[in-house]
Scaffold this motif. Structure first.
Motif, PDB file in Angstrom:
ATOM      1  N   GLY A 230      31.339  39.329  -1.056  1.00 40.89           N
ATOM      2  CA  GLY A 230      31.171  40.103   0.171  1.00 40.89           C
ATOM      3  C   GLY A 230      29.769  40.000   0.741  1.00 40.89           C
ATOM      4  O   GLY A 230      29.576  40.099   1.958  1.00 40.89           O
ATOM      5  N   LYS A 231      28.789  39.785  -0.116  1.00 39.83           N
ATOM      6  CA  LYS A 231      27.396  39.668   0.331  1.00 39.83           C
ATOM      7  C   LYS A 231      26.997  38.229   0.639  1.00 39.83           C
ATOM      8  O   LYS A 231      25.944  37.999   1.254  1.00 39.83           O
ATOM      9  N   CYS A 232      27.805  37.275   0.212  1.00 42.72           N
ATOM     10  CA  CYS A 232      27.473  35.861   0.403  1.00 42.72           C
ATOM     11  C   CYS A 232      27.780  35.426   1.842  1.00 42.72           C
ATOM     12  O   CYS A 232      28.890  35.639   2.341  1.00 42.72           O
ATOM     13  N   LYS A 233      26.819  34.816   2.500  1.00 35.53           N
ATOM     14  CA  LYS A 233      26.982  34.368   3.888  1.00 35.53           C
ATOM     15  C   LYS A 233      27.120  32.844   3.998  1.00 35.53           C
ATOM     16  O   LYS A 233      27.188  32.301   5.099  1.00 35.53           O
ATOM     17  N   LYS A 234      27.181  32.178   2.870  1.00 37.85           N
ATOM     18  CA  LYS A 234      27.293  30.720   2.887  1.00 37.85           C
ATOM     19  C   LYS A 234      28.717  30.297   3.227  1.00 37.85           C
ATOM     20  O   LYS A 234      29.666  31.065   3.051  1.00 37.85           O
ATOM     21  N   THR A 235      28.863  29.080   3.724  1.00 35.06           N
ATOM     22  CA  THR A 235      30.171  28.516   4.032  1.00 35.06           C
ATOM     23  C   THR A 235      30.319  27.174   3.320  1.00 35.06           C
ATOM     24  O   THR A 235      29.340  26.605   2.829  1.00 35.06           O
ATOM     25  N   GLY A 236      31.532  26.679   3.304  1.00 34.82           N
ATOM     26  CA  GLY A 236      31.778  25.410   2.641  1.00 34.82           C
ATOM     27  C   GLY A 236      31.656  25.552   1.133  1.00 34.82           C
ATOM     28  O   GLY A 236      31.665  26.653   0.576  1.00 34.82           O
ATOM     29  N   PHE A 237      31.565  24.427   0.457  1.00 34.63           N
ATOM     30  CA  PHE A 237      31.438  24.429  -1.003  1.00 34.63           C
ATOM     31  C   PHE A 237      29.986  24.711  -1.375  1.00 34.63           C
ATOM     32  O   PHE A 237      29.067  24.025  -0.923  1.00 34.63           O
ATOM     33  N   HIS A 238      29.783  25.714  -2.199  1.00 36.20           N
ATOM     34  CA  HIS A 238      28.425  26.125  -2.560  1.00 36.20           C
ATOM     35  C   HIS A 238      28.454  26.889  -3.887  1.00 36.20           C
ATOM     36  O   HIS A 238      29.523  27.245  -4.388  1.00 36.20           O
ATOM     37  N   LYS A 239      27.296  27.152  -4.419  1.00 40.42           N
ATOM     38  CA  LYS A 239      27.191  27.906  -5.660  1.00 40.42           C
ATOM     39  C   LYS A 239      26.803  29.356  -5.362  1.00 40.42           C
ATOM     40  O   LYS A 239      26.061  29.634  -4.418  1.00 40.42           O
ATOM     41  N   HIS A 240      27.321  30.248  -6.180  1.00 41.24           N
ATOM     42  CA  HIS A 240      26.956  31.656  -6.075  1.00 41.24           C
ATOM     43  C   HIS A 240      25.899  31.990  -7.132  1.00 41.24           C
ATOM     44  O   HIS A 240      25.654  31.202  -8.055  1.00 41.24           O
ATOM     45  N   LYS A 241      25.312  33.160  -6.988  1.00 43.60           N
ATOM     46  CA  LYS A 241      24.296  33.579  -7.951  1.00 43.60           C
ATOM     47  C   LYS A 241      24.896  33.724  -9.344  1.00 43.60           C
ATOM     48  O   LYS A 241      24.250  33.446 -10.346  1.00 43.60           O
ATOM     49  N   ARG A 242      26.120  34.208  -9.392  1.00 41.67           N
ATOM     50  CA  ARG A 242      26.839  34.312 -10.662  1.00 41.67           C
ATOM     51  C   ARG A 242      27.804  33.139 -10.766  1.00 41.67           C
ATOM     52  O   ARG A 242      28.238  32.577  -9.759  1.00 41.67           O
ATOM     53  N   SER A 243      28.174  32.789 -11.959  1.00 42.36           N
ATOM     54  CA  SER A 243      29.140  31.703 -12.138  1.00 42.36           C
ATOM     55  C   SER A 243      30.489  32.138 -11.569  1.00 42.36           C
ATOM     56  O   SER A 243      30.849  33.331 -11.587  1.00 42.36           O
ATOM     57  N   ASP A 244      31.230  31.172 -11.036  1.00 44.32           N
ATOM     58  CA  ASP A 244      32.519  31.495 -10.421  1.00 44.32           C
ATOM     59  C   ASP A 244      33.467  32.150 -11.419  1.00 44.32           C
ATOM     60  O   ASP A 244      34.306  32.973 -11.041  1.00 44.32           O
ATOM     61  N   GLU A 245      33.328  31.802 -12.687  1.00 49.29           N
ATOM     62  CA  GLU A 245      34.222  32.375 -13.702  1.00 49.29           C
ATOM     63  C   GLU A 245      34.020  33.882 -13.866  1.00 49.29           C
ATOM     64  O   GLU A 245      34.899  34.584 -14.357  1.00 49.29           O
ATOM     65  N   GLN A 246      32.868  34.385 -13.438  1.00 48.04           N
ATOM     66  CA  GLN A 246      32.617  35.822 -13.487  1.00 48.04           C
ATOM     67  C   GLN A 246      33.162  36.545 -12.252  1.00 48.04           C
ATOM     68  O   GLN A 246      33.283  37.758 -12.256  1.00 48.04           O
ATOM     69  N   LEU A 247      33.496  35.768 -11.265  1.00 51.05           N
ATOM     70  CA  LEU A 247      33.907  36.357  -9.988  1.00 51.05           C
ATOM     71  C   LEU A 247      35.418  36.509  -9.862  1.00 51.05           C
ATOM     72  O   LEU A 247      35.883  37.215  -8.965  1.00 51.05           O
ATOM     73  N   TYR A 248      36.171  35.840 -10.733  1.00 51.35           N
ATOM     74  CA  TYR A 248      37.628  35.972 -10.686  1.00 51.35           C
ATOM     75  C   TYR A 248      38.206  35.885 -12.092  1.00 51.35           C
ATOM     76  O   TYR A 248      37.535  35.471 -13.037  1.00 51.35           O
ATOM     77  N   LYS A 249      39.461  36.271 -12.217  1.00 53.21           N
ATOM     78  CA  LYS A 249      40.137  36.254 -13.518  1.00 53.21           C
ATOM     79  C   LYS A 249      41.624  36.018 -13.296  1.00 53.21           C
ATOM     80  O   LYS A 249      42.126  36.110 -12.159  1.00 53.21           O
ATOM     81  N   GLU A 250      42.338  35.717 -14.357  1.00 52.88           N
ATOM     82  CA  GLU A 250      43.789  35.621 -14.244  1.00 52.88           C
ATOM     83  C   GLU A 250      44.362  37.009 -13.986  1.00 52.88           C
ATOM     84  O   GLU A 250      43.916  38.001 -14.581  1.00 52.88           O
ATOM     85  N   ALA A 251      45.322  37.070 -13.110  1.00 53.48           N
ATOM     86  CA  ALA A 251      45.870  38.352 -12.659  1.00 53.48           C
ATOM     87  C   ALA A 251      46.880  38.881 -13.679  1.00 53.48           C
ATOM     88  O   ALA A 251      48.009  38.371 -13.755  1.00 53.48           O
ATOM     89  N   ASP A 252      46.478  39.902 -14.421  1.00 52.35           N
ATOM     90  CA  ASP A 252      47.382  40.451 -15.429  1.00 52.35           C
ATOM     91  C   ASP A 252      48.341  41.497 -14.857  1.00 52.35           C
ATOM     92  O   ASP A 252      49.163  42.056 -15.574  1.00 52.35           O
ATOM     93  N   HIS A 253      48.229  41.762 -13.548  1.00 49.22           N
ATOM     94  CA  HIS A 253      49.164  42.704 -12.917  1.00 49.22           C
ATOM     95  C   HIS A 253      50.366  41.993 -12.284  1.00 49.22           C
ATOM     96  O   HIS A 253      51.217  42.632 -11.673  1.00 49.22           O
ATOM     97  N   VAL A 254      50.426  40.662 -12.453  1.00 49.74           N
ATOM     98  CA  VAL A 254      51.538  39.876 -11.892  1.00 49.74           C
ATOM     99  C   VAL A 254      52.676  39.799 -12.909  1.00 49.74           C
ATOM    100  O   VAL A 254      52.455  39.509 -14.089  1.00 49.74           O
ATOM    101  N   ILE A 255      53.877  40.040 -12.415  1.00 50.88           N
ATOM    102  CA  ILE A 255      55.078  39.984 -13.241  1.00 50.88           C
ATOM    103  C   ILE A 255      55.993  38.891 -12.694  1.00 50.88           C
ATOM    104  O   ILE A 255      56.351  38.914 -11.508  1.00 50.88           O
ATOM    105  N   VAL A 256      56.352  37.941 -13.541  1.00 49.66           N
ATOM    106  CA  VAL A 256      57.296  36.888 -13.139  1.00 49.66           C
ATOM    107  C   VAL A 256      58.704  37.423 -13.353  1.00 49.66           C
ATOM    108  O   VAL A 256      59.113  37.715 -14.472  1.00 49.66           O
TER     109      VAL A 256
END
Length: 269
Positions: A230-256
Motif C-alpha cells: 500500500g505504501k509502495c509507489k513503484k510500477t512494473g517489476f521491482h523489489k520491495h523493502k521486504r522479501s516478496d515471500e513475507q508479503l504473501y502466503k498460501e491461502a489457508d481459508h480456501v476450500i476446494v
C-alpha cells in the motif's frame, strides 16, 4: 326654424363621410388579397423570414475504451483497478472469510489457456461469485479480452468486465493466471494487482498455475504485505523493502469443493 340652409349643409357633410367610407371599403379587399405576381417575383423571401442559425451536429456516444499500447513491458497486470464489487468490509486483518472454489476450476482454466501456454504466453482470468452466509463461493471463471505476453497479461477492455459484473450481480473474489515456463509465485506486479482489491477485502486470492510444474496454489496477502504494498509507489517489476515471500502466503481459508461446478464466461473474441 329655417330649413333651407340645414339640409344643404348636412347633405354636404354626409356625402363627404360616405365618400370616405367608400374609399376605405374599396381599399380593404386589396389589403386582404394575396400578393400579386409582380410582388412575388420581386420580393426577397430572406427579407420576410430571418435566416435559421446553424444547428450543432448531434453528439455521438462512443464508449470509453482503454487505449492499447505496444509498450507494455513492466506495467501492472491491470492498467487501472477494475470497477467491480469485491465484498468490501466482509473481511478484516484478524479474520479471513472462508472461500469455496470448485474442484474443476483450475483444470478448466488450464484447458482455456493451453493455446497461450504452448506459445509461452501468460493467460489471466477473474474469479467471481457470491457471499453465501458467512462465506464466499466462487461460481464463475471469467476470461476477459486481454493482451498476453511471456511475463504478464493485461485486461484489454475494463468496461466489458464492469458491465458483466453489474449485469450478473456478482462480486470479485480473486485472480488466476499462468506461469507457462516458471514456478508458482507472486511477482511484484502480481502483488500490486492483488492489493488493488485485497485492500477492501483481504480474503481475495490469486491463483498461479504453473503447467510444467503441475502446481496451482492460491495466495493471499499478509498483514505486512497489505501495509508494504500500500505504501509502495513503484510500477512494473521491482523489489520491495521486504522479501516478496513475507508479503504473501498460501491461502489457508480456501476450500476446494468437490460438489461445486465452474461456470465459464470466455469473453475473448
Amino acid at each position: 326654424f329655417a330649413t333651407s340652409s340645414l339640409p344643404e349643409g348636412m347633405t354636404r357633410r354626409t356625402s363627404e363621410r360616405q365618400a370616405a367610407k367608400l374609399v376605405r371599403v374599396e381599399r380593404l379587399p386589396s389589403l386582404l388579397s394575396p400578393l400579386s405576381s409582380d410582388s412575388e417575383s420581386t420580393s426577397d423571401p430572406s427579407e420576410a423570414c430571418p435566416p435559421i442559425p446553424p444547428q450543432p451536429a448531434p453528439t455521438k456516444f462512443v464508449p470509453r475504451r482503454k487505449p492499447l499500447s505496444t509498450e507494455t513491458s513492466g506495467r501492472s497486470t491491470f492498467r487501472s483497478p477494475l470497477n467491480v464489487n469485491v465484498g468490501k468490509g466482509l473481511a478484516n486483518e484478524e479474520s479471513l472469510v472462508s472461500m469455496s472454489i470448485p474442484s474443476n476450476l483450475v483444470e478448466i482454466f488450464e484447458t482455456l489457456a493451453k493455446a497461450n501456454t504452448e506459445r509461452g504466453m501468460e493467460t489471466g482470468g477473474i474469479l467471481a461469485g457470491q457471499q453465501i452466509g458467512n462465506s464466499f463461493k466462487v461460481t464463475h471463471l471469467i476470461i476477459p479480452e486481454q493482451i498476453a505476453a511471456n511475463d504478464r497479461w493485461e485486461v484489454n477492455d475494463v468496461r466489458q468486465i464492469t458491465n458483466y459484473f453489474v449485469y450478473h450481480d456478482m462480486i470479485m473474489l480473486g485472480l488466476i493466471h499462468t506461469h507457462p515456463q516458471m514456478t508458482s509465485f507472486l511477482s511484484s506486479v502480481d502483488l500490486h494487482a492483488l492489493w488493488d482489491y485485497a485492500k477492501d477485502n483481504q480474503s481475495l486470492v490469486s491463483i498461479v498455475l504453473a503447467p510444467e510444474k503441475k502446481t496451482s496454489p492460491a495466495y493471499c496477502l499478509t498483514k505486512l504485505g497489505l501495509s508494504e504494498i500500500g505504501k509502495c509507489k513503484k510500477t512494473g517489476f521491482h523489489k520491495h523493502k521486504r522479501s516478496d515471500e513475507q508479503l504473501y502466503k498460501e491461502a489457508d481459508h480456501v476450500i476446494v469443493d468437490q460438489t461445486m461446478s465452474t461456470l465459464v464466461a470466455d469473453l475473448r473474441t
